[in-house]
Write a protein that holds these residues in place. Structure first.
Motif, short mmCIF file in Angstrom:
data_model
loop_
_atom_site.label_atom_id
_atom_site.label_comp_id
_atom_site.label_asym_id
_atom_site.label_seq_id
_atom_site.Cartn_x
_atom_site.Cartn_y
_atom_site.Cartn_z
N GLY A 75 0.80 -1.22 0.00
CA GLY A 75 0.00 0.00 0.00
C GLY A 75 0.83 1.27 0.00
O GLY A 75 0.28 2.35 0.08
N ASP A 100 2.41 2.35 2.33
CA ASP A 100 2.21 2.92 3.65
C ASP A 100 3.59 3.25 4.23
O ASP A 100 4.56 2.55 3.93
N VAL A 153 1.08 11.43 0.78
CA VAL A 153 1.83 10.94 -0.36
C VAL A 153 1.64 9.43 -0.36
O VAL A 153 2.10 8.74 0.54
N GLY A 154 0.91 8.94 -1.32
CA GLY A 154 0.57 7.53 -1.32
C GLY A 154 0.82 6.86 -2.65
O GLY A 154 1.62 7.33 -3.47
N ALA A 155 0.12 5.76 -2.84
CA ALA A 155 0.37 4.89 -3.99
C ALA A 155 0.45 5.63 -5.34
O ALA A 155 1.36 5.34 -6.13
N PRO A 156 -0.45 6.58 -5.65
CA PRO A 156 -0.37 7.19 -6.98
C PRO A 156 0.99 7.84 -7.24
O PRO A 156 1.52 7.75 -8.35
N TYR A 157 1.57 8.47 -6.21
CA TYR A 157 2.88 9.10 -6.38
C TYR A 157 3.97 8.03 -6.57
O TYR A 157 4.72 8.07 -7.54
N ARG A 197 3.90 6.04 -9.85
CA ARG A 197 4.28 6.79 -11.03
C ARG A 197 5.79 7.03 -11.08
O ARG A 197 6.41 7.04 -12.13
#
Lengths: 344, 665
Positions: free
Chosen positions: B240, B242, B382-386, B389
């Motif tokens: 995740g 995390d 700041v999570g998975a999409p960052y 990518r």
């Protein structure tokens, strides 16, 4: 040409060809990707929104109830024609920047996005600088003096460079517009309300999606298909008896069908759920006015509350004040103007 | 009573570690016998192991007069999770950590037989025992788990319900801890090498060897954590991004980079500063991981100063970093290499650049919210999409390197090297073309192409080695033992990494999910299967109520009966969904019970098809297996003449192949 064939051996040709195939494939995949439909747009946005009660999960992944509610909100807004950026902005306004799992590219957190670029650039600079300073201590070799043949360093550089370029261009073409379009301008997805056919397909796939049912009702209402719209709203209300947009629309349809006696209780229910709902206040006033035939204390009370909760530049204020002058008994709310379309 | 005994034993451990540190420094200067610090390490280990055992006894006996037991124990918790709660909270985990540190100190002393390597043991022991003392003193002082409670509570809250749901949770944390603690050994060897000015090939060989074990354990720990997340949390994912996951990944990344760069260094004394930096970073990041996960800083920066342990860790971290930079500055002139990198060396350099960039990006992304909160008092995520990518392209670069690197010569670029790339490139091109026909999106096509290239190339390299034998030792026939296992180990890890990458790309881009509401006896279509709700089950467990929905899922490959469940723990308000998973070669069927309404009897069920996820766990095991194979190989120095002399203390040794390279020009 002769020189080129001498430089490029059979295995090099195979390598170049294979790289070209990969590059063309990636480019083709990027160009032929199907247009984003409602479902994929909703999923993409849901993956970017944080579930407020979980630890770092997106609402797309989270099994929590709050995430389910937010998913419904996303779909409701998209169905009402909001752009992806507008949906994100809606949640940022509610929860703050924290709700976005990745800060937007152009925003105040640009440094975060620049970090990897700066890190790689710094690394490359350091390595190149070191290599240069080591070269200086050794006899310098010029490119021109290099022998040209399949084994030379020049041909490795040439072939490697061609392969890298071939791969980089389509990948940049595939990723670039998506980054720039979606993150900076938000213009990649044109802002159009989904068609009735879209929504009907959506509802068939997810028959228990209240937001989609309401959105379909709104679309049908806008197309002057009030009877069908009423059916959708009723279906939505069976699933969620307290859905305010559906209640408002049903009330408005009843008013338009000249059934103020039936419309009144619907608005009563809305106001029991949300005492300051301006649409419900206005329409209940209209319903009561039509039922009683005169301006009663109840009508005055609703209009006064309406005027108190709406902003001074709301266009419906004139209409509300008109009600009190009793000349507006013939006023019927146009179904497409008010209810159903969410207040920004 | 038992608490007092535990405290006494812990103090004895801290004392032995302090004496050992002093003796080890003395032994470094030949004032003490070299055996004195080893004996002190044994004392510290025995005492701290006893302290850990006493704590386990107290936990199992449910002696709630001890503060830590009252904090994490509960009469209803099962035995396995009661034992596991030793490392379930802050104080216990530091006690555990101290015991493990003393353990690796003893291991280093016992397993170092070579007389030349033996000279490095006292210096390394000084560092390891000082660290042991630091941890043990925290347990004695600010983080004392042995405090007596009065009045004695009748029962405790038990561990976090999430942590008592799956046996994997009993293995994932100790694997990670063992990996973390093990990374202190190469760090200790490096400090010794810097202080005594012996930053030579023997140091690099030892440091690399002592990194392999912890790296293997870390790999297993990370995969176990991902698996637990997939099997327990019910969200359908396994990673995740995390902060807790990220900080555990960071030392693995830098250790991986070091395992690669050490191979360059051994062949020319190059990149010594860089190698020191990587060893230091790996160790410092294990401290950072503990600090971040245990100090409460993740909930809010302002929670950080609630306990004295956070600032103490920051102090240690600062001391490590400042000390290493200082030592490097002092020793830098001696530590610069002269050799040439060659083609393979350049590939390793790019590999390190990419791995370091991944690590730096993950670090920046993880601390960014904390920085923003500290500076601007607002919170950002700041999570998975960052991470997806940013890490995606860097990982793609690494996969390309996996396919190219092992075929490159140590000397100059050659056309043979390019010829060796053809098989993988052809397979990758064929797959990419096929996927376009299947109308997959660009990310999936690109990821699949680089992943397949890496996989095909790695298998091809292994096959070539097994059939032809080592280049230079050209004796045909199968050779799996001895010389070959080291190189084969690396290639096996590469195969694992490529399979992992392919599975991640597939599961990230091909996941399908749908949510269906069901009433008892009713059924619905989901992902081309018929899901029928047979009935509802309620099972009272020892410390929870399990509400399950019995489902029959038909279509596809036969009919299965599944019972996804919701666990409602008495001590917690959150319900935890236990998904029902049917692993498949192509798709995992992943069914989660989101809600089971008691009033209406409606079960809300999420049905997901997760492609290739069941390949991730064996792929992770394969990466770890590579580490084990490399460990099983005989130490390099004793089998060939590549390392000329490790007694030439301060000058890095130029390897024979680089010498050839110079001649070749």
């Amino acid at each position: 040409m002769m020189g080129l064939t001498r430089r490029v051996g059979g295995s090099d040709a195979a390598l170049l060809l294979a790289t070209a195939v990969v590059a063309v494939s990636v480019a083709l995949a990027a160009l032929t990707s199907p247009d984003a439909d409602l479902e994929s747009r909703a999923r993409a946005i849901e993956a970017q929104l944080r579930c407020p009660t979980c630890q770092g999960l997106s609402i797309a992944d989270s099994p929590a109830t709050s995430a389910a509610q937010m998913r419904a909100l996303v779909r409701e807004q998209l169905a009402a024609g909001a752009s992806d950026d507008e949906v994100r902005a809606f949640f940022v306004a509610r929860y703050g920047r924290w709700i976005l799992l990745a800060p937007p590219l152009g925003g105040p957190d640009l440094a975060l996005w620049l970090a990897p670029v700066v890190i790689v650039a710094a690394g490359v600079t350091l390595v190149v600088h070191r290599a240069r300073s080591r070269e200086r201590t050794q006899p310098l070799r010029r490119w021109a003096a290099l022998p040209v043949g399949p084994g030379s360093r020049l041909s490795t550089v040439l072939i490697g460079g061609a392969m890298a370029l071939a791969l980089a261009v389509p990948i940049a073409a595939a990723v670039g517009p998506r980054l720039i379009g979606a993150e900076i301008s938000g213009g990649a997805v044109p802002r159009t309300a989904p068609s009735i056919e879209d929504l009907e397909a959506f509802v068939r796939a997810e028959p228990r999606d209240v937001a989609a049912l309401v959105a379909l009702g709104d679309a049908l209402l806008a197309a002057d298909r009030a009877g069908e719209a009423a059916d959708r709203y009723k279906a939505a209300l069976e699933l969620d008896p307290n859905n305010v947009p559906a209640l408002l629309s049903v009330g408005a349809i009843l008013l338009a069908a000249d059934r103020p006696d039936a419309a009144g209780p619907v608005f009563d229910r809305v106001l029991a759920l949300s005492p300051d709902q301006p649409d419900a206040l206005l329409y209940r006033a209209v319903a009561r006015l039509r039922l009683e035939g005169e301006v009663t204390e109840d009508v005055r009370g609703d209009v006064a509350r309406f005027l108190a909760v709406t902003s001074p530049d709301d266009p419906r204020r004139a209409m509300a004040q008109g009600l009190l002058e009793d000349s507006a008994a013939s006023l019927a709310p146009s179904a497409s103007s008010g209810p159903g379309s969410p207040q920004p | 009573m038992i608490g007092a005994l535990g405290l006494a034993v812990t103090i004895a451990g801290a004392g032995s570690a302090l004496i050992g540190t002093y003796a080890a420094i003395g032994a470094g200067h030949s004032r003490w016998s070299a055996e004195a610090p080893v004996r002190a390490a044994w004392c510290a280990f025995v005492s701290l192991a006893a302290a850990n055992i006493i704590m386990v006894v107290a936990l199992v006996a449910r002696d709630f007069s001890i503060a830590y037991v009252a904090q994490v124990g509960s009469r209803e918790t099962q035995l396995l999770f009661t034992v596991a709660s030793l490392w379930g909270a802050l104080e216990g985990s530091i006690l555990f950590w101290a015991g493990l540190l003393a353990g690796v100190a003893v291991m280093l002393a016992q397993r170092t037989g070579d007389p030349d390597d033996r000279a490095r043991v006292p210096g390394a022991l000084a560092v390891l025992l000082a660290l042991t003392a630091f941890f043990a003193l925290i347990v004695v002082g600010p983080g004392n788990p042995w405090r007596p409670l009065s009045p004695v509570p009748l029962d405790g809250p038990g561990p976090n319900p999430l942590l008592q749901d799956h046996p994997l949770m009993a293995f994932h944390p100790p694997l990670l801890y063992l990996g973390f603690v093990g990374l202190a050994v190469p760090f200790a060897l490096t400090v010794d090498a810097l202080v005594r000015g012996r930053l030579d090939d023997a140091w690099l060989r030892l440091a690399r060897r002592w990194t392999l074990g912890p790296w293997t354990l870390l790999t297993l720990g990370l995969v176990a954590g991902a698996w637990w997340s997939y099997a327990v949390l019910g969200w359908g994912g396994y990673w995740g991004w995390d902060p807790v996951e990220n900080v555990a990944l960071l030392p693995w990344l830098t250790a991986t980079a070091f395992l690669h760069s050490a191979m360059v260094g051994r062949r020319g004394g190059l990149l010594l500063t860089w190698n020191v930096a990587l060893v230091t970073a790996s160790f410092a990041l294990t401290l950072f991981a503990t600090l971040v996960t245990r100090s409460g800083v993740l909930d809010s920066v302002h929670a950080f100063t609630r306990s004295a342990i956070g600032p103490l860790f920051v102090g240690l971290l600062g001391a490590v970093l400042v000390g290493m930079v200082g030592l490097l500055v002092l020793r830098l002139p001696e530590a610069s290499g002269q050799g040439r990198l060659g083609a393979r060396g350049q590939a390793f350099l790019v590999n390190n650049l990419l791995l370091a960039a991944v690590a730096a990006t993950v670090l920046v992304g993880t601390v960014f919210p904390l920085l923003v909160e500290a500076v601007a008092s607002t919170r950002v995520s700041v999570g998975a999409p960052y991470f997806e990518r940013v890490v995606g392209p860097l990982a793609a670069g690494l996969l390309v390197l996996v396919g190219i690197g092992p075929s490159l010569p140590w000397g100059r670029w050659s056309p043979t090297a390019r010829r060796a790339l053809v098989p993988g490139a052809v397979v990758a091109a064929a797959l990419a073309g096929a996927l376009v026909v299947l109308r997959l999106d660009a990310g999936a096509v690109a990821g699949a192409a680089v992943g397949t290239f890496a996989l095909a190339q790695s298998i091809w390299f292994i096959g070539r080695r097994l059939l032809r034998g080592e280049p230079g030792l050209a004796r045909p026939g199968l050779r799996i033992s001895g010389v070959s296992t080291r190189a084969i180990g690396g290639l096996v890890s590469h195969v694992g990494f490529a399979v992992l990458a392919l599975a991640v790309v597939a599961s990230a881009t091909g996941k399908r999910e749908t949510v269906v509401p069901l009433t008892v006896g009713g059924s619905a279509e989901a992902l081309g299967r018929t899901v029928s709700f047979i009935g509802r089950e309620e099972r009272p467990g020892p410390n929870r109520t399990v509400i399950a929905a019995r489902l029959r899922i038909g279509g596809g490959a036969g009919t299965v009966e599944l019972t996804p469940a919701l666990n409602v723990f008495r001590t917690s308000t959150q319900a935890i969904a236990t998904p029902a998973i049917v692993p498949g070669v192509v798709d995992d069927l992943y069914v989660t019970l989101l809600d089971l309404d008691t009033a209406t009897g409606v079960a809300t069920v999420r049905v997901g098809a997760h492609p290739f996820v069941s390949w991730i766990w064996p792929a992770g095991a394969l990466i770890a297996l590579g580490g084990l194979l490399a460990l099983a190989a005989r130490p390099l120095a004793r089998r060939s003449g590549i390392v000329a002399s490790s007694k030439d203390a301060t000058r890095p040794v130029v390897a024979s192949e680089s010498a050839l390279d110079v001649v070749g020009r």
